[in-house]
Design an enzyme around this catalytic site. Structure first.
Site, PDB file in Angstrom:
ATOM      1  N   PRO A 160       0.840  -1.199   0.000  1.00  0.00           N
ATOM      2  CA  PRO A 160       0.000   0.000   0.000  1.00  0.00           C
ATOM      3  C   PRO A 160       0.877   1.251   0.000  1.00  0.00           C
ATOM      4  CG  PRO A 160      -0.014  -1.066   2.164  1.00  0.00           C
ATOM      5  CD  PRO A 160       0.799  -1.937   1.262  1.00  0.00           C
ATOM      6  N   PRO A 161       0.513   2.284  -0.772  1.00  0.00           N
ATOM      7  CA  PRO A 161       1.332   3.508  -0.744  1.00  0.00           C
ATOM      8  C   PRO A 161       1.067   4.297   0.538  1.00  0.00           C
ATOM      9  CG  PRO A 161      -0.535   3.748  -2.253  1.00  0.00           C
ATOM     10  CD  PRO A 161      -0.605   2.350  -1.712  1.00  0.00           C
ATOM     11  N   ALA A 200       2.136   3.935   3.517  1.00  0.00           N
ATOM     12  CA  ALA A 200       1.819   3.079   4.669  1.00  0.00           C
ATOM     13  C   ALA A 200       3.040   2.742   5.499  1.00  0.00           C
ATOM     14  CB  ALA A 200       1.141   1.807   4.188  1.00  0.00           C
ATOM     15  N   GLY A 201       4.195   3.284   5.135  1.00  0.00           N
ATOM     16  CA  GLY A 201       5.395   3.022   5.930  1.00  0.00           C
ATOM     17  C   GLY A 201       6.113   1.745   5.542  1.00  0.00           C
ATOM     18  N   LEU A 202       5.675   1.092   4.452  1.00  0.00           N
ATOM     19  CA  LEU A 202       6.286  -0.186   4.069  1.00  0.00           C
ATOM     20  C   LEU A 202       7.269  -0.028   2.910  1.00  0.00           C
ATOM     21  CD1 LEU A 202       3.218  -2.600   4.420  1.00  0.00           C
ATOM     22  CD2 LEU A 202       4.966  -2.010   6.114  1.00  0.00           C
ATOM     23  N   GLY A 203       7.648   1.214   2.639  1.00  0.00           N
ATOM     24  CA  GLY A 203       8.716   1.454   1.664  1.00  0.00           C
ATOM     25  C   GLY A 203       8.271   1.317   0.226  1.00  0.00           C
ATOM     26  N   ALA A 254      10.275   3.754  -2.289  1.00  0.00           N
ATOM     27  CA  ALA A 254      11.659   3.355  -2.573  1.00  0.00           C
ATOM     28  C   ALA A 254      11.689   2.079  -3.397  1.00  0.00           C
ATOM     29  CB  ALA A 254      12.435   3.155  -1.266  1.00  0.00           C
ATOM     30  N   ALA A 255      10.769   1.142  -3.089  1.00  0.00           N
ATOM     31  CA  ALA A 255      10.748  -0.127  -3.828  1.00  0.00           C
ATOM     32  C   ALA A 255      10.386   0.123  -5.293  1.00  0.00           C
ATOM     33  CB  ALA A 255       9.773  -1.103  -3.181  1.00  0.00           C
ATOM     34  N   ASP A 315      15.220   3.487   3.343  1.00  0.00           N
ATOM     35  CA  ASP A 315      14.227   2.720   2.575  1.00  0.00           C
ATOM     36  C   ASP A 315      14.849   2.160   1.299  1.00  0.00           C
ATOM     37  OD1 ASP A 315      12.604   3.698   4.546  1.00  0.00           O
ATOM     38  OD2 ASP A 315      11.048   4.478   3.214  1.00  0.00           O
TER      39      ASP A 315
HETATM   40  C1  MEV Z   1      10.489   6.383   6.366  1.00  0.00           C
HETATM   41  O1  MEV Z   1      10.328   5.033   5.993  1.00  0.00           O
HETATM   42  C2  MEV Z   1      11.621   6.502   7.346  1.00  0.00           C
HETATM   43  C3  MEV Z   1      11.856   7.916   7.869  1.00  0.00           C
HETATM   44  O2  MEV Z   1      12.885   7.794   8.850  1.00  0.00           O
HETATM   45  C4  MEV Z   1      12.283   8.875   6.780  1.00  0.00           C
HETATM   46  C5  MEV Z   1      13.680   8.597   6.243  1.00  0.00           C
HETATM   47  O3  MEV Z   1      14.456   7.884   6.881  1.00  0.00           O
HETATM   48  O4  MEV Z   1      13.973   9.137   5.173  1.00  0.00           O
HETATM   49  C6  MEV Z   1      10.630   8.487   8.551  1.00  0.00           C
END
Ligand code: MEV
Length: 305
Positions: free
Chosen positions: A89-90, A92-95, A98-99, A140
């Protein structure tokens, strides 16, 4: 010509990593796949991102600019058609972002007969990431390109970590997306307003990460879980948590998770719960409460020595 990249979970250290504190992160099996082919006509390169339709590299949008950056970083001048399928999911903190950058960079390399090295994959993903995030630490992109478990310090090569035992993780989604750029900017404002208090939080997170690395090395999952809980406390103190994140963490702990915290930028997105044989029960509990979630296992073999 296909390129794949994994999604990621930050076990400890998000946000602090932007300011030079180490972070511990793992690649997960859900990720992004991209295919690239050379266009036969002389038109502009096209990006087909599921959910966003088709974007021409000449369009006036962040997606088009990011596409342009990753094409330039990959030394591609010929017109290309790139199609992206994301299992993450975009926001959502799962990268996911970057992926996508890693997968596109790899697919372009394959299409041109010059497979991207690890460093090239990271550089291409960073070119993509900078358009959306402004000030990414690089964690990421590094974990998405490398997979396994890494210790990451900004500006340094990532250090692959050996896992003494598998990590069973339950990932729960608050149902809300958040912008990493906005959350990172919010933390920067907090730092400017209260530098001394902020520094204490950074020092605290640094010490949690140091201890978590020792716990990972020793296979001390109980200790690792406790350190994740403490990291969550410090992240809430930085105004990165939400009622939904707290609810997901509390339910996971009640179901017997060893520790739970937000992962990634916070302000919504996902939580990660470290489990020991009960990840399915944690996800089932979240689902009964109206959240979605899934289980992912990081095997010791995926961590390099
Ligand atoms: C985001 O996945 C991680 C953060 O620390 C941002 C970053 O490291 O660029 C919030």
């Amino acid at each position: 010509m296909t390129g794949r990249a994994c999604g990621k979970v930050i076990l400890l250290g998000e946000h602090a990593v932007v300011y030079g504190v180490p972070a511990l992160a793992v690649g997960i099996d859900r990720g992004v796949e991209a295919t690239a082919e050379r266009l036969t006509d002389d038109g502009a390169s096209v990006l087909c991102l599921e959910g966003s339709g088709e974007v021409l590299v000449t369009d006036d949008s962040d997606l088009a600019r990011a596409f342009h950056e990753v094409l330039s970083a990959s030394d591609v001048s010929a017109p290309m058609r790139v199609t992206v399928h994301a299992e993450l999911p975009p926001g959502a903190g799962l990268g996911c972002s970057a992926a996508i950058g890693v997968a596109i960079g790899r697919a372009l390399g394959e299409a041109l007969g010059q497979p991207a090295s690890l460093e090239q994959s990271v550089a291409r993903a960073m070119a993509w990431e900078r358009v959306f995030h402004g000030n990414p630490s690089g964690v990421d992109a590094a974990v998405s390109a490398q997979g396994g478990c890494i210790r990451f310090v900004r500006g340094e090569p990532p250090q692959p970590l050996r896992l003494a035992t598998k990590l069973e993780l339950a990932i729960g989604h608050t149902g809300q997306s958040s912008s990493t750029k906005t959350m990172v900017e919010g933390v920067a404002r907090l730092r400017a307003r209260r530098p001394a208090v902020f520094q204490k939080s950074l020092d605290g997170i640094r010490s949690l990460v140091t201890n978590a690395q020792l716990a990972l090395d020793a296979g001390d999952l109980k200790g690792l879980g406790q350190l994740m809980d403490l990291n969550q406390m410090l992240l809430s103190g930085m105004f990165l948590s939400t009622p939904e994140i707290e609810a997901l963490c509390a339910s996971a702990r009640e179901e017997g998770a060893l520790g739970a915290k937000l992962t990634g930028a916070g302000g919504g997105g996902c939580v990660v719960a470290l489990c020991a044989g009960n990840a399915d029960a944690v996800v089932a509990r979240w689902q009964r409460e109206g959240f979605s979630g899934f289980v992912t296992i990081v095997h010791p073999a995926e961590g390099r020595t």
